[in-house]
Design a protein around this motif. Structure first.
Motif, PDB file in Angstrom:
ATOM      1  N   PHE A  43       0.800  -1.217   0.000  1.00 56.67           N
ATOM      2  CA  PHE A  43       0.000   0.000   0.000  1.00 56.67           C
ATOM      3  C   PHE A  43       0.836   1.271   0.000  1.00 56.67           C
ATOM      4  CE2 PHE A  43      -3.200  -3.146   0.896  1.00 56.67           C
ATOM      5  CZ  PHE A  43      -4.160  -2.748  -0.015  1.00 56.67           C
ATOM      6  N   GLU A  44       2.148   1.134   0.130  1.00 55.95           N
ATOM      7  CA  GLU A  44       3.026   2.275  -0.124  1.00 55.95           C
ATOM      8  C   GLU A  44       3.167   2.486  -1.631  1.00 55.95           C
ATOM      9  OE1 GLU A  44       6.672   1.353   1.926  1.00 55.95           O
ATOM     10  OE2 GLU A  44       5.757   1.656   3.889  1.00 55.95           O
ATOM     11  N   LYS A  45       2.963   1.428  -2.403  1.00 60.14           N
ATOM     12  CA  LYS A  45       3.137   1.474  -3.852  1.00 60.14           C
ATOM     13  C   LYS A  45       1.819   1.560  -4.614  1.00 60.14           C
ATOM     14  CE  LYS A  45       7.290  -1.390  -3.459  1.00 60.14           C
ATOM     15  NZ  LYS A  45       8.231  -0.309  -3.580  1.00 60.14           N
ATOM     16  N   ILE A  46       0.728   1.135  -3.995  1.00 55.98           N
ATOM     17  CA  ILE A  46      -0.556   1.016  -4.683  1.00 55.98           C
ATOM     18  C   ILE A  46      -1.585   1.902  -3.997  1.00 55.98           C
ATOM     19  CG2 ILE A  46      -2.433  -0.579  -5.256  1.00 55.98           C
ATOM     20  CD1 ILE A  46      -0.112  -2.774  -5.159  1.00 55.98           C
ATOM     21  N   ASN A  47      -2.257   2.713  -4.786  1.00 57.46           N
ATOM     22  CA  ASN A  47      -3.300   3.588  -4.262  1.00 57.46           C
ATOM     23  C   ASN A  47      -4.652   3.037  -4.704  1.00 57.46           C
ATOM     24  OD1 ASN A  47      -5.118   5.602  -3.643  1.00 57.46           O
ATOM     25  ND2 ASN A  47      -3.952   7.254  -4.593  1.00 57.46           N
ATOM     26  N   CYS A  48      -5.449   2.613  -3.761  1.00 62.78           N
ATOM     27  CA  CYS A  48      -6.765   2.037  -4.083  1.00 62.78           C
ATOM     28  C   CYS A  48      -7.631   2.981  -4.905  1.00 62.78           C
ATOM     29  CB  CYS A  48      -7.497   1.660  -2.805  1.00 62.78           C
ATOM     30  SG  CYS A  48      -6.761   0.279  -1.939  1.00 62.78           S
ATOM     31  N   LEU A  49      -7.472   4.267  -4.719  1.00 58.81           N
ATOM     32  CA  LEU A  49      -8.291   5.234  -5.447  1.00 58.81           C
ATOM     33  C   LEU A  49      -7.969   5.256  -6.944  1.00 58.81           C
ATOM     34  CD1 LEU A  49      -8.302   8.173  -2.878  1.00 58.81           C
ATOM     35  CD2 LEU A  49     -10.125   6.513  -3.332  1.00 58.81           C
ATOM     36  N   ASP A  50      -6.821   4.733  -7.330  1.00 62.04           N
ATOM     37  CA  ASP A  50      -6.477   4.631  -8.750  1.00 62.04           C
ATOM     38  C   ASP A  50      -7.218   3.486  -9.427  1.00 62.04           C
ATOM     39  OD1 ASP A  50      -4.691   6.735  -8.490  1.00 62.04           O
ATOM     40  OD2 ASP A  50      -2.948   5.426  -8.230  1.00 62.04           O
ATOM     41  N   CYS A  51      -7.746   2.566  -8.639  1.00 60.21           N
ATOM     42  CA  CYS A  51      -8.283   1.319  -9.167  1.00 60.21           C
ATOM     43  C   CYS A  51      -9.770   1.145  -8.830  1.00 60.21           C
ATOM     44  CB  CYS A  51      -7.456   0.166  -8.592  1.00 60.21           C
ATOM     45  SG  CYS A  51      -8.000  -1.477  -9.015  1.00 60.21           S
ATOM     46  N   ALA A  52     -10.043   0.880  -7.587  1.00 60.62           N
ATOM     47  CA  ALA A  52     -11.401   0.637  -7.076  1.00 60.62           C
ATOM     48  C   ALA A  52     -12.104  -0.515  -7.786  1.00 60.62           C
ATOM     49  CB  ALA A  52     -12.249   1.904  -7.114  1.00 60.62           C
ATOM     50  N   ALA A  53     -11.330  -1.446  -8.353  1.00 63.33           N
ATOM     51  CA  ALA A  53     -11.937  -2.590  -9.052  1.00 63.33           C
ATOM     52  C   ALA A  53     -12.837  -3.392  -8.124  1.00 63.33           C
ATOM     53  CB  ALA A  53     -10.857  -3.491  -9.653  1.00 63.33           C
ATOM     54  N   CYS A  54     -12.468  -3.472  -6.855  1.00 66.21           N
ATOM     55  CA  CYS A  54     -13.299  -4.211  -5.900  1.00 66.21           C
ATOM     56  C   CYS A  54     -14.692  -3.590  -5.809  1.00 66.21           C
ATOM     57  CB  CYS A  54     -12.622  -4.276  -4.532  1.00 66.21           C
ATOM     58  SG  CYS A  54     -12.033  -2.687  -3.904  1.00 66.21           S
ATOM     59  N   CYS A  55     -14.758  -2.292  -5.695  1.00 70.41           N
ATOM     60  CA  CYS A  55     -16.040  -1.595  -5.558  1.00 70.41           C
ATOM     61  C   CYS A  55     -16.816  -1.543  -6.867  1.00 70.41           C
ATOM     62  CB  CYS A  55     -15.809  -0.173  -5.073  1.00 70.41           C
ATOM     63  SG  CYS A  55     -14.843  -0.051  -3.562  1.00 70.41           S
ATOM     64  N   LYS A  56     -16.095  -1.610  -7.976  1.00 71.47           N
ATOM     65  CA  LYS A  56     -16.737  -1.524  -9.286  1.00 71.47           C
ATOM     66  C   LYS A  56     -17.320  -2.858  -9.740  1.00 71.47           C
ATOM     67  CE  LYS A  56     -13.869   2.299 -10.840  1.00 71.47           C
ATOM     68  NZ  LYS A  56     -12.705   2.688 -11.650  1.00 71.47           N
ATOM     69  N   ASN A  57     -16.777  -3.956  -9.232  1.00 73.02           N
ATOM     70  CA  ASN A  57     -17.134  -5.267  -9.777  1.00 73.02           C
ATOM     71  C   ASN A  57     -17.677  -6.287  -8.781  1.00 73.02           C
ATOM     72  OD1 ASN A  57     -16.118  -4.800 -12.563  1.00 73.02           O
ATOM     73  ND2 ASN A  57     -14.211  -4.480 -11.439  1.00 73.02           N
TER      74      ASN A  57
END
Length: 160
Positions: A43-57
């Motif tokens: 999570f230092e390298k990955i920002n959930c706000l860039d993706c949100a695939a979990c919430c989208k799918n």
């Protein structure tokens, strides 16, 4: 983006069998000891706000405590909240009626973030034993969540 994360979805799809074999045979204590650090690193390298695939799918389970907390925060009766936003899935769990999640904004922020379901708060389970106890779920999550992919790749290369 690091080399590890380039084409991560394709690599994850190709490595599902390797992940399953690793998770089934890995030293549980070593994995559990490594998870907190790897979770943080991911999570230092990955920002959930860039993706949100979990919430989208996908949908989290809405447990009774979640329904009570969220409906109160939204100033709705629990029955109205359920009727408006939820349905029962095949396993008898409440999940959102539609995807993407109705609480996900266009900016990938969650409108009920402070009161979100416990499944959302815990997702992607990369800092807890769910990663080993629910291997099919971990494999599914690795196919759409870059953090799960990252943690699995790091586990495979560091735990022998």
């Amino acid at each position: 983006m690091s080399d590890l994360m380039q084409n991560w979805q394709k690599k994850s799809a190709e490595r599902q069998k390797q992940y399953r074999n690793f998770l089934q045979s890995a030293n549980k204590n070593k994995v559990l000891k490594a998870l907190p650090h790897l979770h943080e690193e991911a999570f230092e390298k990955i920002n959930c706000l860039d993706c949100a695939a979990c919430c989208k799918n996908y949908s989290p389970r809405f447990k009774t405590t979640d329904i009570k907390r969220i409906s109160k925060a939204l100033r709705m009766k629990e029955s109205v909240f359920i009727e408006t936003y939820l349905r029962l899935d095949e396993e008898g769990d409440y999940v959102v009626r539609t995807t993407p999640c109705p609480f996900l904004g266009a900016d990938n922020y969650c409108s009920i973030y402070e009161d979100r379901p416990s499944d959302c708060e815990r997702f992607p389970y990369t800092d807890e034993d769910v990663i080993l106890k629910r291997i099919p779920l971990t494999l599914k999550n690795s196919s759409f969540c870059p953090a799960v992919y990252y943690v699995l790749e790091k586990l495979i290369t560091t735990i022998r």
